[in-house]
Motif scaffolding. Sequence first.
Motif, PDB file in Angstrom:
ATOM      1  N   HIS A  61      50.451  46.850  38.789  1.00 22.15           N
ATOM      2  CA  HIS A  61      49.212  46.752  38.020  1.00 22.15           C
ATOM      3  C   HIS A  61      49.161  47.799  36.924  1.00 22.15           C
ATOM      4  O   HIS A  61      48.815  47.500  35.778  1.00 22.15           O
ATOM      5  N   THR A  62      49.506  49.029  37.285  1.00 26.37           N
ATOM      6  CA  THR A  62      49.477  50.123  36.305  1.00 26.37           C
ATOM      7  C   THR A  62      50.371  49.813  35.115  1.00 26.37           C
ATOM      8  O   THR A  62      49.985  49.999  33.949  1.00 26.37           O
ATOM      9  N   ILE A  63      51.565  49.311  35.404  1.00 27.38           N
ATOM     10  CA  ILE A  63      52.543  49.031  34.339  1.00 27.38           C
ATOM     11  C   ILE A  63      52.106  47.836  33.493  1.00 27.38           C
ATOM     12  O   ILE A  63      52.120  47.894  32.253  1.00 27.38           O
ATOM     13  N   LEU A  64      51.715  46.753  34.143  1.00 31.11           N
ATOM     14  CA  LEU A  64      51.323  45.556  33.391  1.00 31.11           C
ATOM     15  C   LEU A  64      50.067  45.803  32.558  1.00 31.11           C
ATOM     16  O   LEU A  64      49.960  45.315  31.427  1.00 31.11           O
ATOM     17  N   LYS A  65      49.131  46.554  33.103  1.00 30.86           N
ATOM     18  CA  LYS A  65      47.906  46.863  32.364  1.00 30.86           C
ATOM     19  C   LYS A  65      48.222  47.603  31.072  1.00 30.86           C
ATOM     20  O   LYS A  65      47.604  47.356  30.027  1.00 30.86           O
ATOM     21  N   ALA A  66      49.224  48.482  31.138  1.00 27.44           N
ATOM     22  CA  ALA A  66      49.577  49.280  29.960  1.00 27.44           C
ATOM     23  C   ALA A  66      50.394  48.503  28.933  1.00 27.44           C
ATOM     24  O   ALA A  66      50.423  48.878  27.750  1.00 27.44           O
ATOM     25  N   LEU A  67      51.050  47.427  29.371  1.00 30.00           N
ATOM     26  CA  LEU A  67      52.020  46.763  28.494  1.00 30.00           C
ATOM     27  C   LEU A  67      51.663  45.323  28.119  1.00 30.00           C
ATOM     28  O   LEU A  67      52.377  44.692  27.350  1.00 30.00           O
ATOM     29  N   LYS A  68      50.559  44.829  28.657  1.00 28.64           N
ATOM     30  CA  LYS A  68      50.211  43.434  28.393  1.00 28.64           C
ATOM     31  C   LYS A  68      49.740  43.244  26.958  1.00 28.64           C
ATOM     32  O   LYS A  68      49.322  44.181  26.283  1.00 28.64           O
ATOM     33  N   GLY A  69      49.815  42.003  26.514  1.00 30.90           N
ATOM     34  CA  GLY A  69      49.266  41.663  25.205  1.00 30.90           C
ATOM     35  C   GLY A  69      47.826  41.226  25.373  1.00 30.90           C
ATOM     36  O   GLY A  69      47.075  41.800  26.166  1.00 30.90           O
ATOM     37  N   SER A  70      47.432  40.175  24.673  1.00 30.08           N
ATOM     38  CA  SER A  70      46.060  39.671  24.786  1.00 30.08           C
ATOM     39  C   SER A  70      45.895  38.892  26.080  1.00 30.08           C
ATOM     40  O   SER A  70      46.830  38.268  26.574  1.00 30.08           O
ATOM     41  N   GLY A  71      44.694  38.938  26.642  1.00 28.12           N
ATOM     42  CA  GLY A  71      44.431  38.242  27.898  1.00 28.12           C
ATOM     43  C   GLY A  71      45.028  38.994  29.066  1.00 28.12           C
ATOM     44  O   GLY A  71      45.759  39.970  28.899  1.00 28.12           O
ATOM     45  N   PRO A  72      44.715  38.551  30.289  1.00 28.11           N
ATOM     46  CA  PRO A  72      45.226  39.249  31.466  1.00 28.11           C
ATOM     47  C   PRO A  72      46.719  39.026  31.663  1.00 28.11           C
ATOM     48  O   PRO A  72      47.269  38.009  31.245  1.00 28.11           O
ATOM     49  N   ALA A  73      47.378  40.001  32.298  1.00 29.68           N
ATOM     50  CA  ALA A  73      48.757  39.823  32.748  1.00 29.68           C
ATOM     51  C   ALA A  73      48.723  39.115  34.103  1.00 29.68           C
ATOM     52  O   ALA A  73      47.681  39.034  34.750  1.00 29.68           O
ATOM     53  N   HIS A  74      49.875  38.600  34.521  1.00 29.02           N
ATOM     54  CA  HIS A  74      49.943  37.818  35.761  1.00 29.02           C
ATOM     55  C   HIS A  74      51.049  38.370  36.653  1.00 29.02           C
ATOM     56  O   HIS A  74      52.181  38.527  36.212  1.00 29.02           O
ATOM     57  N   LEU A  75      50.692  38.660  37.908  1.00 28.01           N
ATOM     58  CA  LEU A  75      51.642  39.232  38.866  1.00 28.01           C
ATOM     59  C   LEU A  75      51.793  38.315  40.066  1.00 28.01           C
ATOM     60  O   LEU A  75      50.803  37.949  40.714  1.00 28.01           O
ATOM     61  N   ALA A  76      53.042  37.939  40.363  1.00 27.52           N
ATOM     62  CA  ALA A  76      53.346  37.202  41.588  1.00 27.52           C
ATOM     63  C   ALA A  76      53.711  38.202  42.666  1.00 27.52           C
ATOM     64  O   ALA A  76      54.533  39.091  42.447  1.00 27.52           O
ATOM     65  N   SER A  77      53.093  38.067  43.845  1.00 28.52           N
ATOM     66  CA  SER A  77      53.364  38.977  44.956  1.00 28.52           C
ATOM     67  C   SER A  77      54.000  38.205  46.104  1.00 28.52           C
ATOM     68  O   SER A  77      53.369  37.345  46.706  1.00 28.52           O
ATOM     69  N   ALA A  78      55.274  38.516  46.397  1.00 32.96           N
ATOM     70  CA  ALA A  78      55.943  37.838  47.505  1.00 32.96           C
ATOM     71  C   ALA A  78      55.447  38.334  48.861  1.00 32.96           C
ATOM     72  O   ALA A  78      55.144  37.522  49.741  1.00 32.96           O
ATOM     73  N   PRO A  79      55.341  39.666  49.082  1.00 34.80           N
ATOM     74  CA  PRO A  79      54.736  40.111  50.350  1.00 34.80           C
ATOM     75  C   PRO A  79      53.250  39.780  50.369  1.00 34.80           C
ATOM     76  O   PRO A  79      52.535  40.033  49.388  1.00 34.80           O
ATOM     77  N   ARG A  80      52.797  39.223  51.483  1.00 34.84           N
ATOM     78  CA  ARG A  80      51.398  38.822  51.561  1.00 34.84           C
ATOM     79  C   ARG A  80      50.566  39.990  52.080  1.00 34.84           C
ATOM     80  O   ARG A  80      50.339  40.150  53.279  1.00 34.84           O
ATOM     81  N   LEU A  81      50.093  40.815  51.151  1.00 37.29           N
ATOM     82  CA  LEU A  81      49.324  41.995  51.520  1.00 37.29           C
ATOM     83  C   LEU A  81      47.847  41.675  51.685  1.00 37.29           C
ATOM     84  O   LEU A  81      47.117  42.378  52.357  1.00 37.29           O
ATOM     85  N   SER A  82      47.378  40.633  51.027  1.00 41.04           N
ATOM     86  CA  SER A  82      45.996  40.177  51.144  1.00 41.04           C
ATOM     87  C   SER A  82      45.983  38.727  50.683  1.00 41.04           C
ATOM     88  O   SER A  82      46.967  38.246  50.137  1.00 41.04           O
ATOM     89  N   PRO A  83      44.882  37.988  50.876  1.00 43.92           N
ATOM     90  CA  PRO A  83      44.897  36.560  50.529  1.00 43.92           C
ATOM     91  C   PRO A  83      45.384  36.267  49.119  1.00 43.92           C
ATOM     92  O   PRO A  83      46.162  35.356  48.906  1.00 43.92           O
ATOM     93  N   ASP A  84      44.920  37.006  48.148  1.00 40.66           N
ATOM     94  CA  ASP A  84      45.392  36.782  46.788  1.00 40.66           C
ATOM     95  C   ASP A  84      45.777  38.069  46.079  1.00 40.66           C
ATOM     96  O   ASP A  84      46.253  38.054  44.967  1.00 40.66           O
ATOM     97  N   GLY A  85      45.571  39.198  46.715  1.00 41.92           N
ATOM     98  CA  GLY A  85      45.881  40.454  46.070  1.00 41.92           C
ATOM     99  C   GLY A  85      44.757  40.855  45.141  1.00 41.92           C
ATOM    100  O   GLY A  85      43.909  40.038  44.768  1.00 41.92           O
TER     101      GLY A  85
END
Length: 342
Positions: free
Chosen positions: A241-265
Amino acid sequence: MATHLAAFVTGKGQPLEVQEKQTPKPGPDELLLDVKAIALNPIDWKMRDLGFFITKYPVVVGSDISGVVLEAGSNVSSTFKPGTRVAAFAPTVFVQGAPDYGAFQQRPIIPAQNATPIPDYLSFNEAAILPMAVATTWSGWETIGVSRNTSYSPSDKQGLLVWGAASSVGSVVVQSAKLLGFTVYATASSKHHAYIKSLGASKVFDYKDPGVEDAIIKAAKEDGLTFQYGYDAAGAIPSCHTILKALKGSGPAHLASAPRLSPDGPTTDDVETKFVAASPDDKVRHEQFSFWFNTWLKERLEKREIVPSPKIQVLEGGLHGINKGLEILKAGVSGIKLVLEL
């Protein structure tokens, strides 16, 4: 009736028991395989020990196999005629461990859309480590909206972050992201850096470095890259999150999480996180698997554009060695895939 050996889970938390079972006949869209190699995955010990996805016992679990087609259903294309060497994703999770469909046996039934032919240059052991990693990788891409038709060029400056690139899933994510045209930044232990670069990563960072987030952000800005997508294969959502937040362009960035840490993260205005999953709709999922295995993986292997990874460690004992293998996997492995030969 013909019989074969299978490793059954007889109850939650019970060790696998190798027993004879009746050999089934494939349906119109299915294959009966003679299994030659089985690769182990974390979900296997979780199904055995914790009863994940299981509704009743006894069951046969396991997902990753390679082998030879013994019999093909009436609707199956000639691509999978008897005698064809294939790698396949056994659908044990989707059928709650129904015994005919689990990987941990000599003669499982496999939906034809879950299989891909093995080129002559690949061994059964190498091929067996691909199916789960490919399915998880593509589940991630489709979950976060990376199109099958994505085709960036270096001048597009589209970066993609892969956290945990030395895992079997992470290494296929790196390769497929490179094929889609992304400039890939990855994390792994330093001993794996050269290998991850050989798979297509532009830069690799040591996730144990306390300054790794800042280092990635700094390097990406120097390279003029935008990161709208990331893939977490190791359970490091806050860092991603920290990295994508700093490097994203317009609109939200999107992260796929393979380990299921919570229902959607955790999802913020800056980064949307989704757990990797194939479609729950049978028809949609069948189409997904058909593309991933019958088309994409088949073509990539024919062109030698996908390398089975990571390194393989062969365990002794065949079906009788699975319990020991799952204990090794449960204790933790790094940069290797455990395989049993039948």
